[in-house]
Design an enzyme around this catalytic site. Structure first.
Site, mmCIF file in Angstrom:
data_model
loop_
_atom_site.group_PDB
_atom_site.id
_atom_site.type_symbol
_atom_site.label_atom_id
_atom_site.label_comp_id
_atom_site.label_asym_id
_atom_site.label_seq_id
_atom_site.Cartn_x
_atom_site.Cartn_y
_atom_site.Cartn_z
ATOM 1 N N ASP A 16 99.174 -13.701 69.477
ATOM 2 C CA ASP A 16 100.511 -13.576 70.072
ATOM 3 C C ASP A 16 101.321 -14.852 69.846
ATOM 4 O O ASP A 16 102.547 -14.803 69.701
ATOM 5 C CB ASP A 16 100.376 -13.285 71.567
ATOM 6 N N CYS A 244 107.647 -12.345 71.467
ATOM 7 C CA CYS A 244 107.701 -11.056 70.770
ATOM 8 C C CYS A 244 108.937 -11.054 69.894
ATOM 9 O O CYS A 244 110.055 -11.152 70.399
ATOM 10 C CB CYS A 244 107.749 -9.892 71.755
#
Lengths: 315, 315
Positions: A16, A244
């Site tokens: 991530d 993100c």
């Protein structure tokens, strides 16, 4: 979870975190990072994403990273698969755990993977079948994530019942773990309690993990609320790396070091040595720059006279 | 507390924040900051410290700041008095609320004010008598703070029973409010619950406030734990300005903007307009530099489609 720890902290910075960096961390750097975290006591690490290398060149070495990480004794190796094709790459290596994520927000799911939410959920069933067909049932765990479960940059608040329904679908489909993610850092502790209680009512014995971002400062407060619900698995990223790319305004995951400090202070054993964990920051900092890492514990240091949860338990 | 809010957020940046800055903010700058926060909906502000100007030149204008702040309709003006002498200066102006702080840690109290803890506690009784003798009972409230109540740089963990005893003493001595402070940012949510429950058992109808620092990232998690105990008053500092010059490693207070965002997200009305509050940051930034202010909400902005607690309550 083994009986010598109370909470499982999973490092997701290599996936991530790195999926948003422009600098490509070399394979040796990733392995050094993984080895150092394992040596600090981190038992589960998401090491790569099986996305096409042309989309995310950061993960072009996914096969090598996974293979070498799996050779490290005591480490549970997780890798993200964005779709069945990615999952098949993971299954070919017999990776310990594959995570596959669907957005509860229909709009975010389309923006993220260009598929309807229901199509993404159905794909999870196919991934389960492919895993079983590969003879990996009981060897490769399937973790099913629900992103934007606590809010979405496009849709705003997400109805709790939508999260509940998706979780019920994934539990029924055969998930070995369900992960509930606050992808864009909208969550507050009250909402966390509401959502996790609803999810836990659907998931039976399947472990539920929480994946929080600290976009608006509420990350650890949300962890505390999830702990109150009985959640004992948390994703976090060293130095808070991450975000993100398709969720405007999102910033990093909760900081692994700060999470471990809070848990340990609360008397919850993570198996992780805080000083050694802090020292691991030097590795991503070498490639990404020290400025790219945040973290309150790294700035302030451990309290003086600090006694760990284990020390206090055995005192 | 007035019935249109659920939680009282008190701004302490002008005192706890500025006491650690080298740059002296001019009186006009302080007033502009106070006025802007009041306009954003902040109802109580600690505006100054009645310490000798030779020790903290930042507060040489305490009389003028207090006097002018008290002229602002709707604002509760609080000022710190480190001792009886400081309290007398505050009483001479009839300030709405005076706060006086004792360290639960004996070592920290000696380092901070060069007095034994018991002597400091006894002084609070004299301050109550002086307030009453000045005819200010019912007009000037006395808030009694307990610093290092959740840990101390010198002593480490502080026994809950020590905090309880000090709180009982202050309640008995006539405190109108008791403030429990994690001066050096050691607290975790479990400890917060333990300490506040013990304190609340001693304080009866006296309101109890929490003063958390975010030194190690647990500030808002501790707020959430205190909310669970029924605490509805919180100190915070715009941009997280602040610390304690005599507590090595301490960094800023919890960030007012992030606190208000979390509370509002939880459906707890603060009466504070988040966008207007964010805009107030420009004022201290002008004097102290934008880099001296932290804050996640300021970095990320409000979530899209965000509906305030009031909007949701009336929807």
């Amino acid at each position: 979870m083994s009986s010598d720890i109370d909470v499982l902290v999973r490092e997701v910075g290599l996936r991530d975190g790195l999926q948003n960096t422009e600098t490509i961390v070399p394979t040796e750097g990733k392995l050094a990072w993984i080895e150092a975290e394992l040596a600090a006591g981190v038992r589960e690490i998401e090491v790569a994403s099986f996305v096409p290398a042309r989309l995310m060149p950061q993960f072009a070495d996914a096969e090598e990273v996974v293979t070498r990480a799996m050779a490290l004794p005591g480490l549970t190796v997780m890798a993200l698969a964005p779709n069945l094709k990615g999952a098949e790459r993971a299954f070919a290596l017999g990776v310990h755990k594959v995570d596959y994520v669907t957005s509860v927000s229909r709009t975010h799911n389309i923006k993220n993977v260009r598929r309807e939410r229901e199509a993404s959920l159905e794909d999870f069933k196919r991934i389960v079948q492919a895993r079983d067909a590969a003879g990996l049932k009981g060897r490769t765990q399937l973790a099913a994530g629900l992103s934007t479960a606590l809010g979405c940059s496009y849709e705003g608040r997400i109805a709790v019942d939508e999260v509940r329904q998706c979780a019920a679908f994934l539990a029924e489909a055969g998930a070995d773990e369900i992960m509930i993610a606050d992808t864009v850092g909208y969550a507050d502790p009250r909402q966390v309690r509401e959502v996790f209680k609803a999810v836990l009512a659907e998931t039976g014995d399947i472990p539920v993990a929480a994946h929080f971002h600290d976009t608006r400062g509420t990350g650890l407060a949300n962890v505390s609320a999830a702990l109150d619900c009985g959640i004992r698995r948390f994703d976090a990223s060293l130095g808070g790396l991450g975000g993100c790319p398709y969720a405007p305004g999102a910033s990093g995951n909760i900081v692994t070091e700060d999470l471990c400090f809070m848990l340990d202070s609360m008397g919850l054993r993570t198996g992780i040595d805080l000083q050694r964990l802090l020292a691991v920051r030097d590795i991503p900092a070498r490639y990404l720059g020290a400025d790219s890492l945040s973290g309150a514990l790294a700035r302030a240091g451990l309290p003086r006279h600090y006694r760990t949860a284990t020390e206090r338990a055995t005192a």
